[in-house]
Design a protein around this motif. Structure first.
Motif, short mmCIF file in Angstrom:
data_model
loop_
_atom_site.label_atom_id
_atom_site.label_comp_id
_atom_site.label_asym_id
_atom_site.label_seq_id
_atom_site.Cartn_x
_atom_site.Cartn_y
_atom_site.Cartn_z
N HIS A 47 47.84 20.80 7.02
CA HIS A 47 47.34 21.83 7.92
C HIS A 47 46.32 22.68 7.17
O HIS A 47 46.60 23.25 6.13
CB HIS A 47 48.49 22.71 8.42
N PHE A 48 45.10 22.75 7.74
CA PHE A 48 44.03 23.53 7.13
C PHE A 48 43.08 23.98 8.23
O PHE A 48 42.66 23.17 9.07
CB PHE A 48 43.28 22.69 6.09
N LYS A 49 42.77 25.25 8.27
CA LYS A 49 41.87 25.81 9.29
C LYS A 49 42.38 25.48 10.70
O LYS A 49 41.58 25.16 11.60
CB LYS A 49 40.45 25.27 9.11
N ASN A 50 43.69 25.55 10.87
CA ASN A 50 44.32 25.34 12.19
C ASN A 50 44.12 23.92 12.74
O ASN A 50 44.19 23.70 13.94
CB ASN A 50 43.80 26.35 13.21
N GLU A 51 43.87 22.96 11.86
CA GLU A 51 43.74 21.57 12.28
C GLU A 51 44.47 20.66 11.29
O GLU A 51 44.81 21.08 10.18
CB GLU A 51 42.27 21.16 12.36
N LEU A 52 44.68 19.40 11.71
CA LEU A 52 45.33 18.43 10.85
C LEU A 52 44.28 17.66 10.05
O LEU A 52 43.29 17.17 10.61
CB LEU A 52 46.16 17.44 11.68
N TRP A 53 44.50 17.57 8.75
CA TRP A 53 43.59 16.87 7.86
C TRP A 53 44.36 15.80 7.09
O TRP A 53 45.58 15.83 7.02
CB TRP A 53 42.95 17.84 6.86
N THR A 54 43.62 14.87 6.50
CA THR A 54 44.25 13.82 5.71
C THR A 54 43.35 13.46 4.54
O THR A 54 42.15 13.78 4.54
CB THR A 54 44.51 12.57 6.58
N ILE A 55 43.90 12.79 3.55
CA ILE A 55 43.13 12.34 2.39
C ILE A 55 42.75 10.88 2.61
O ILE A 55 43.62 10.03 2.76
CB ILE A 55 43.93 12.48 1.08
N ALA A 56 41.44 10.60 2.61
CA ALA A 56 40.96 9.23 2.81
C ALA A 56 41.00 8.49 1.48
O ALA A 56 40.48 8.96 0.48
CB ALA A 56 39.54 9.25 3.36
N GLN A 99 35.75 20.22 -5.58
CA GLN A 99 35.19 20.71 -4.33
C GLN A 99 34.31 19.63 -3.70
O GLN A 99 34.36 19.39 -2.49
CB GLN A 99 34.39 21.99 -4.56
N ARG A 100 33.49 18.96 -4.52
CA ARG A 100 32.64 17.89 -3.99
C ARG A 100 33.47 16.70 -3.53
O ARG A 100 33.18 16.07 -2.51
CB ARG A 100 31.63 17.46 -5.07
N LEU A 101 34.50 16.37 -4.29
CA LEU A 101 35.38 15.27 -3.90
C LEU A 101 36.03 15.54 -2.55
O LEU A 101 36.16 14.64 -1.71
CB LEU A 101 36.47 15.06 -4.96
N ALA A 102 36.43 16.78 -2.34
CA ALA A 102 37.11 17.13 -1.09
C ALA A 102 36.19 16.94 0.11
O ALA A 102 36.63 16.56 1.19
CB ALA A 102 37.62 18.56 -1.15
N VAL A 103 34.89 17.21 -0.09
CA VAL A 103 33.94 17.01 1.00
C VAL A 103 33.96 15.57 1.48
O VAL A 103 33.91 15.28 2.68
CB VAL A 103 32.51 17.40 0.55
N VAL A 104 34.05 14.64 0.54
CA VAL A 104 34.00 13.21 0.87
C VAL A 104 35.33 12.68 1.36
O VAL A 104 35.39 11.94 2.35
CB VAL A 104 33.55 12.39 -0.37
N TYR A 105 36.42 13.08 0.72
CA TYR A 105 37.69 12.40 0.96
C TYR A 105 38.74 13.20 1.73
O TYR A 105 39.74 12.64 2.16
CB TYR A 105 38.29 11.95 -0.38
N PHE A 106 38.53 14.50 1.90
CA PHE A 106 39.49 15.29 2.68
C PHE A 106 38.87 15.55 4.04
O PHE A 106 37.89 16.28 4.16
CB PHE A 106 39.81 16.60 1.96
N ARG A 107 39.44 14.94 5.06
CA ARG A 107 38.83 14.99 6.39
C ARG A 107 39.87 15.28 7.45
O ARG A 107 41.07 15.08 7.26
CB ARG A 107 38.16 13.65 6.72
N LYS A 108 39.37 15.70 8.61
CA LYS A 108 40.24 15.86 9.76
C LYS A 108 40.76 14.47 10.15
O LYS A 108 40.10 13.46 9.92
CB LYS A 108 39.49 16.49 10.93
#
Length: 223
Positions: free
Chosen positions: A106-115, A152-161
């Motif tokens: 849970h992040f920013k009131n939405e569900l996210w996952t690690i790709a 932080q850069r890794l999260a942009v690529v691999y942490f997504r809704k």
């Protein structure tokens, strides 16, 4: 949580979930050399030296993340300082040998996952994603001072809704100013460390079983 110090009330993080990636990056910018000493030069077998280095890092960490002036922290009972440091702050800087990972976050009131960075027939990993992740992962290992910025850069690529695909615009020339990158700065550190642990483990497994590993036998033309 709130703590009282010299008649004033301060916010003190009780867990990693109350500390953001941006705060840790700012801490590293301010105390990078001290952090490098703490991580690489402290010898646990030299008890006096190790205690002095840990004590200094604990004081600076507690001061930074609570807002209590450092000169006041230096005058505080060290057992109280160590209690805050060991319970809430030290895990940020320690190697993560094992973590409990979750399917969704849970992040920013939405569900996210690690790709996953592993390329299989089942996932939708692109060549650009794989190469970018490999480069940044190498940066994380080779440049300790840039570790948290790399996360932080890794999260942009691999942490997504959930069910979200990579948007190439996130990786444009204006990447450093992208809204997605700024959003990842707000990630709580418990999620950040899960991302780091998962990607490091996955990337190592992938590279060991891929063309990057160098373990493949050379194929020769029988003619």
């Amino acid at each position: 949580m709130k703590i009282n110090h010299n008649g004033k009330s301060y916010n003190c993080p009780a867990s990693l979930s109350e500390i953001t990636l941006k705060q840790v990056i700012d801490f590293q910018l301010q105390y990078g050399k001290d952090l490098e000493t703490f991580l690489s030069k402290a010898d646990p077998d030299n008890e006096l030296e190790f205690f002095e280095i840990k004590m200094d890092m604990a004081c600076k960490s507690v001061s930074f993340f609570t807002g209590i002036p450092l000169e006041e922290i230096y005058k505080t009972d060290i057992t109280h300082v160590f209690s805050i440091f060991d319970n809430a702050l030290a895990p940020i800087f320690q190697p993560q040998e094992e973590r409990t990972l979750y399917e969704n976050y849970h992040f920013k009131n939405e569900l996210w996952t690690i790709a996953s960075p592993q390329m299989t027939f089942e996932n939708t990993m692109t060549f650009n994603e794989l190469i970018l992740g490999k480069v940044i992962t190498n940066d994380m290992k080779n440049f300790a001072a840039g570790k948290f910025e790399a996360l932080q850069r890794l999260a942009v690529v691999y942490f997504r809704k959930v069910d979200e695909k990579l948007d190439e615009s996130w990786l444009s020339e204006e990447f450093e100013q992208s809204e997605r990158l700024k959003m990842m700065a707000d990630l709580p550190m418990d999620i950040v460390l899960d991302i780091a642990f998962f990607l490091q483990s996955s990337m190592i497994a992938f590279l060991q079983s891929s063309l990057f590993s160098g373990n493949q036998k050379e194929v020769t033309d029988p003619i």
